[in-house]
Design an enzyme around this catalytic site. Structure first.
Site, PDB file in Angstrom:
ATOM      1  N   ASP A 131       0.847  -1.187   0.000  1.00 39.26           N
ATOM      2  CA  ASP A 131       0.000   0.000   0.000  1.00 39.26           C
ATOM      3  C   ASP A 131       0.885   1.241   0.000  1.00 39.26           C
ATOM      4  O   ASP A 131       1.715   1.419   0.902  1.00 39.26           O
ATOM      5  CB  ASP A 131      -0.918  -0.004   1.220  1.00 39.26           C
ATOM      6  CG  ASP A 131      -2.040   1.012   1.077  1.00 39.26           C
ATOM      7  OD1 ASP A 131      -2.546   1.179  -0.044  1.00 39.26           O
ATOM      8  OD2 ASP A 131      -2.416   1.631   2.077  1.00 39.26           O
ATOM      9  N   TYR A 133       1.309   5.646  -0.644  1.00 38.00           N
ATOM     10  CA  TYR A 133       0.799   6.853   0.028  1.00 38.00           C
ATOM     11  C   TYR A 133       0.971   8.026  -0.934  1.00 38.00           C
ATOM     12  O   TYR A 133       1.504   9.063  -0.573  1.00 38.00           O
ATOM     13  CB  TYR A 133       1.609   7.061   1.315  1.00 38.00           C
ATOM     14  CG  TYR A 133       1.040   8.013   2.338  1.00 38.00           C
ATOM     15  CD1 TYR A 133      -0.257   7.894   2.798  1.00 38.00           C
ATOM     16  CD2 TYR A 133       1.841   9.017   2.887  1.00 38.00           C
ATOM     17  CE1 TYR A 133      -0.760   8.747   3.769  1.00 38.00           C
ATOM     18  CE2 TYR A 133       1.357   9.877   3.855  1.00 38.00           C
ATOM     19  CZ  TYR A 133       0.054   9.734   4.293  1.00 38.00           C
ATOM     20  OH  TYR A 133      -0.439  10.584   5.269  1.00 38.00           O
ATOM     21  N   HIS A 138      -4.275  13.896   0.419  1.00 44.79           N
ATOM     22  CA  HIS A 138      -4.556  13.093   1.612  1.00 44.79           C
ATOM     23  C   HIS A 138      -3.408  13.204   2.603  1.00 44.79           C
ATOM     24  O   HIS A 138      -3.632  13.381   3.808  1.00 44.79           O
ATOM     25  CB  HIS A 138      -4.762  11.631   1.211  1.00 44.79           C
ATOM     26  CG  HIS A 138      -4.847  10.684   2.377  1.00 44.79           C
ATOM     27  ND1 HIS A 138      -5.938  10.622   3.215  1.00 44.79           N
ATOM     28  CD2 HIS A 138      -3.961   9.764   2.843  1.00 44.79           C
ATOM     29  CE1 HIS A 138      -5.732   9.701   4.141  1.00 44.79           C
ATOM     30  NE2 HIS A 138      -4.541   9.164   3.941  1.00 44.79           N
ATOM     31  N   GLU A 203     -10.802   3.865   3.075  1.00 46.56           N
ATOM     32  CA  GLU A 203      -9.834   4.634   2.301  1.00 46.56           C
ATOM     33  C   GLU A 203     -10.069   4.382   0.817  1.00 46.56           C
ATOM     34  O   GLU A 203     -10.078   3.230   0.369  1.00 46.56           O
ATOM     35  CB  GLU A 203      -8.395   4.279   2.690  1.00 46.56           C
ATOM     36  CG  GLU A 203      -8.028   4.785   4.074  1.00 46.56           C
ATOM     37  CD  GLU A 203      -6.533   4.751   4.363  1.00 46.56           C
ATOM     38  OE1 GLU A 203      -6.118   5.405   5.327  1.00 46.56           O
ATOM     39  OE2 GLU A 203      -5.794   4.059   3.623  1.00 46.56           O
ATOM     40  N   GLU A 205      -9.025   4.149  -2.808  1.00 46.48           N
ATOM     41  CA  GLU A 205      -7.748   3.929  -3.479  1.00 46.48           C
ATOM     42  C   GLU A 205      -7.943   3.289  -4.852  1.00 46.48           C
ATOM     43  O   GLU A 205      -8.955   2.639  -5.127  1.00 46.48           O
ATOM     44  CB  GLU A 205      -6.833   3.024  -2.641  1.00 46.48           C
ATOM     45  CG  GLU A 205      -6.569   3.545  -1.232  1.00 46.48           C
ATOM     46  CD  GLU A 205      -5.405   2.854  -0.557  1.00 46.48           C
ATOM     47  OE1 GLU A 205      -4.552   2.285  -1.275  1.00 46.48           O
ATOM     48  OE2 GLU A 205      -5.338   2.894   0.679  1.00 46.48           O
ATOM     49  N   ASP A 237      -8.877   0.286   1.507  1.00 45.31           N
ATOM     50  CA  ASP A 237      -7.938  -0.139   2.552  1.00 45.31           C
ATOM     51  C   ASP A 237      -8.540   0.249   3.910  1.00 45.31           C
ATOM     52  O   ASP A 237      -8.182   1.257   4.493  1.00 45.31           O
ATOM     53  CB  ASP A 237      -6.585   0.552   2.328  1.00 45.31           C
ATOM     54  CG  ASP A 237      -5.533   0.106   3.325  1.00 45.31           C
ATOM     55  OD1 ASP A 237      -5.523  -1.094   3.663  1.00 45.31           O
ATOM     56  OD2 ASP A 237      -4.729   0.947   3.758  1.00 45.31           O
ATOM     57  N   ARG A 241      -8.653   3.536  12.947  1.00 44.65           N
ATOM     58  CA  ARG A 241      -7.823   4.693  13.268  1.00 44.65           C
ATOM     59  C   ARG A 241      -7.345   4.701  14.712  1.00 44.65           C
ATOM     60  O   ARG A 241      -6.247   5.203  15.014  1.00 44.65           O
ATOM     61  CB  ARG A 241      -8.596   5.982  12.974  1.00 44.65           C
ATOM     62  CG  ARG A 241      -9.045   6.138  11.532  1.00 44.65           C
ATOM     63  CD  ARG A 241      -7.873   6.170  10.579  1.00 44.65           C
ATOM     64  NE  ARG A 241      -8.319   6.463   9.195  1.00 44.65           N
ATOM     65  CZ  ARG A 241      -7.532   6.424   8.150  1.00 44.65           C
ATOM     66  NH1 ARG A 241      -6.255   6.083   8.267  1.00 44.65           N
ATOM     67  NH2 ARG A 241      -8.001   6.710   6.945  1.00 44.65           N
ATOM     68  N   GLN A 244      -4.551   2.274  14.887  1.00 48.30           N
ATOM     69  CA  GLN A 244      -3.431   2.843  14.143  1.00 48.30           C
ATOM     70  C   GLN A 244      -2.677   3.889  14.966  1.00 48.30           C
ATOM     71  O   GLN A 244      -1.441   3.926  14.969  1.00 48.30           O
ATOM     72  CB  GLN A 244      -3.946   3.462  12.847  1.00 48.30           C
ATOM     73  CG  GLN A 244      -2.861   3.974  11.912  1.00 48.30           C
ATOM     74  CD  GLN A 244      -3.457   4.510  10.615  1.00 48.30           C
ATOM     75  OE1 GLN A 244      -4.665   4.544  10.421  1.00 48.30           O
ATOM     76  NE2 GLN A 244      -2.587   4.925   9.714  1.00 48.30           N
ATOM     77  N   TYR A 248       1.257   2.627  15.325  1.00 52.95           N
ATOM     78  CA  TYR A 248       2.014   2.883  14.092  1.00 52.95           C
ATOM     79  C   TYR A 248       3.417   3.444  14.328  1.00 52.95           C
ATOM     80  O   TYR A 248       4.258   3.400  13.426  1.00 52.95           O
ATOM     81  CB  TYR A 248       1.228   3.799  13.155  1.00 52.95           C
ATOM     82  CG  TYR A 248       1.393   5.284  13.396  1.00 52.95           C
ATOM     83  CD1 TYR A 248       2.195   6.051  12.556  1.00 52.95           C
ATOM     84  CD2 TYR A 248       0.735   5.909  14.444  1.00 52.95           C
ATOM     85  CE1 TYR A 248       2.334   7.421  12.766  1.00 52.95           C
ATOM     86  CE2 TYR A 248       0.865   7.266  14.654  1.00 52.95           C
ATOM     87  CZ  TYR A 248       1.662   8.022  13.811  1.00 52.95           C
ATOM     88  OH  TYR A 248       1.800   9.368  14.025  1.00 52.95           O
ATOM     89  N   LYS A 257      -4.618  -2.216   9.827  1.00 53.18           N
ATOM     90  CA  LYS A 257      -4.829  -2.303   8.389  1.00 53.18           C
ATOM     91  C   LYS A 257      -4.991  -3.738   7.883  1.00 53.18           C
ATOM     92  O   LYS A 257      -5.467  -3.950   6.775  1.00 53.18           O
ATOM     93  CB  LYS A 257      -3.627  -1.688   7.652  1.00 53.18           C
ATOM     94  CG  LYS A 257      -3.381  -0.225   7.960  1.00 53.18           C
ATOM     95  CD  LYS A 257      -4.264   0.669   7.123  1.00 53.18           C
ATOM     96  CE  LYS A 257      -3.815   2.110   7.203  1.00 53.18           C
ATOM     97  NZ  LYS A 257      -4.580   2.971   6.281  1.00 53.18           N
ATOM     98  N   THR A 261      -8.869  -5.952   3.287  1.00 51.83           N
ATOM     99  CA  THR A 261      -8.756  -4.995   2.189  1.00 51.83           C
ATOM    100  C   THR A 261      -9.710  -5.466   1.102  1.00 51.83           C
ATOM    101  O   THR A 261      -9.674  -6.634   0.712  1.00 51.83           O
ATOM    102  CB  THR A 261      -7.322  -4.945   1.633  1.00 51.83           C
ATOM    103  OG1 THR A 261      -6.422  -4.550   2.671  1.00 51.83           O
ATOM    104  CG2 THR A 261      -7.215  -3.979   0.469  1.00 51.83           C
ATOM    105  N   THR A 364      -4.735   6.621  -0.240  1.00 51.51           N
ATOM    106  CA  THR A 364      -5.984   7.358  -0.326  1.00 51.51           C
ATOM    107  C   THR A 364      -5.860   8.532  -1.290  1.00 51.51           C
ATOM    108  O   THR A 364      -4.929   9.325  -1.196  1.00 51.51           O
ATOM    109  CB  THR A 364      -6.404   7.862   1.062  1.00 51.51           C
ATOM    110  OG1 THR A 364      -6.415   6.763   1.968  1.00 51.51           O
ATOM    111  CG2 THR A 364      -7.777   8.492   1.020  1.00 51.51           C
ATOM    112  N   GLU A 378     -10.381  12.454   7.245  1.00 51.56           N
ATOM    113  CA  GLU A 378     -10.275  13.794   6.667  1.00 51.56           C
ATOM    114  C   GLU A 378     -11.613  14.529   6.692  1.00 51.56           C
ATOM    115  O   GLU A 378     -11.678  15.713   7.038  1.00 51.56           O
ATOM    116  CB  GLU A 378      -9.784  13.695   5.226  1.00 51.56           C
ATOM    117  CG  GLU A 378      -8.408  13.090   5.068  1.00 51.56           C
ATOM    118  CD  GLU A 378      -8.167  12.690   3.631  1.00 51.56           C
ATOM    119  OE1 GLU A 378      -7.772  13.556   2.840  1.00 51.56           O
ATOM    120  OE2 GLU A 378      -8.399  11.508   3.304  1.00 51.56           O
TER     121      GLU A 378
END
Length: 432
Positions: A131, A133, A138, A203, A205, A237, A241, A244, A248, A257, A261, A364, A378
């Site tokens: 994945d 970014y 985003h 997300e 994608e 994805d 949160r 995460q 993370y 994550k 998916t 994203t 967001e």
């Protein structure tokens, strides 16, 4: 063949179809009856063209027939591994057989099945999933939530950022999304606790299917990287949160994550998307140029894609009232700071082996304006500004029973449009 001259088919449901007109012909894996072996097909209007049955008519030969035979195991991996030649040959033969005045109509028609009466499966065995970014808006939007004075880290404009995801939990559209458990650190607490995620998110994608791959230690040059792309799909994805935020640092996403998916089941080929290619957006003044291994003039001129992306939300209350899913975001793949070819070139620059059936997520893809954000993180500014729906409901993050639907459309004057089909998943309660 010129795609504009092939835009009408004798199979009338394809003509003007929003997703699957004649010039799309996406590849997939399907079954008609539960328990039967999966087999390859092509979406056309409201139907699926059964490629195995078509092969049985004797209308395929050479590289086009080789493409179908490569899917004998019920996946597209073998076809992806062959590279672009057989895939293109199959497309050209199908266009010839399906165009408006094709003489083989009586032989082909029995191979067309009702798409809504068939089950769609994951199109390929996913060997590895990465994945990225690359949605810069985003990255900025999320960065502002946590680092208002410095939203983008220094490496963002030099290197396509990515992490390795969990291939074993990639599932096709329609598979339920079980709310995950994991560790979180509640506000004001000094120790974490184990429990279901309370801040579940989606997300938006673009998914990228790879093939044929490279040998271990072999670098894929940027000028050859596009040949490694077998096709595209939509990808959600799903992200927890709260998990995460706790896990993370310092090594990035893990359980937040890896629980699922979701991908759309049809693989839209590079050939179908050729008319919708465009120049990569010029970098703003002051941004560094890509390092030489990531820079190719042709890729910069034609390596980006103009695909409109849409997110819809269907809540239990909307469903029970017979109301449609509500659009909550509209974005575009032109938000990608790096091209797909740059992702391939970077992924292999250290000698990493890419294999047929590997899957990339773009990261994203959000726009800069309200209404263009590809995640609830967001849209709600981390839960501070709830999303308000037309029926009065609000959402900070996803609730049980919510269904997220991703769609994608391309359009070009004179040719019309095509779509990807849906990528959807409904959230189920966490297991006790």
């Amino acid at each position: 063949m010129n795609p504009s001259s092939m835009s009408r088919s004798w199979w009338t449901s394809a003509n003007g179809h929003a997703d699957f007109p004649l010039h799309n012909l996406p590849l997939g894996i399907f079954t008609q009856v539960d328990g039967e072996p999966p087999r390859p097909g092509v979406a056309l209007g409201d139907s699926i063209l059964d490629l195995r049955a078509l092969d049985g008519t004797g209308l395929l030969s050479g590289a086009a027939q080789q493409a179908v035979h490569a899917c004998a195991d019920g996946t597209l991996n073998g076809l992806f591994a062959l590279g672009s030649g057989p895939r293109r040959a199959l497309r050209e033969r199908l266009l010839a057989l399906l165009t408006e005045h094709a003489p083989e109509q009586a032989q082909v028609a029995p191979c067309l099945l009702d798409r809504h009466a068939c089950s769609l499966h994951l199109p390929a065995r996913v060997g590895d999933y990465t994945d990225f970014y690359v949605g810069i808006e985003h990255a900025r939007n999320v960065g502002r939530l946590f680092r208002p004075d410095n939203p983008l880290l220094p490496n963002y404009k030099y290197v396509p950022i990515g992490y390795h995801g969990r291939a074993s939990t990639v599932r096709p559209s329609g598979h339920p999304v079980l709310r995950p458990w994991g560790q979180t650190l509640p506000a004001g607490a000094s120790e974490p606790r184990l429990g279901p995620s309370a801040r579940l998110d989606f997300e938006l994608e673009l998914g990228i299917w790879l093939g044929p791959g490279n040998a271990l230690g072999e670098v894929v040059p940027i000028g050859e990287a596009a040949e490694q792309v077998a096709g595209f799909c939509l990808l959600n994805d799903w992200s927890a949160r709260d998990l995460q935020a706790w896990e993370y640092q310092p090594l990035g996403p893990f359980l937040s994550k890896s629980f699922i998916t979701t991908v759309s089941p049809w693989v839209v080929t590079p050939e179908a998307l050729m008319p919708y290619r465009c120049a990569q957006a010029p970098r703003p003044e002051g941004d560094p140029a890509p390092l030489p291994y990531l820079l190719d003039p042709e890729d910069q001129a034609r390596g980006a894609l103009d695909i409109q992306l849409e997110v819809l939300l269907l809540t239990p209350a909307l469903r029970e009232a017979g109301m449609p899913a509500e659009r909550i975001a509209l974005s575009n793949t032109q938000a990608m700071y790096w091209t797909v070819a740059q992702l391939v070139a970077h992924h292999s620059v250290n000698g990493c082996q890419l294999q047929a059936g590997d899957l990339f997520g773009s990261g994203t893809l959000s726009g800069a304006l309200p209404g263009q954000h590809g995640s609830l993180l967001e849209i709600t500014e981390g839960g501070k500004q709830p999303l308000r729906l037309s029926n009065g409901e609000t959402r900070c993050f996803l609730e049980d029973g919510d269904e997220v639907i991703l769609r994608a459309r391309c359009h070009r004057e004179g040719l019309g449009g095509l779509g990807f089909g849906e990528c959807r998943g409904r959230v189920l309660p966490a297991r006790g």
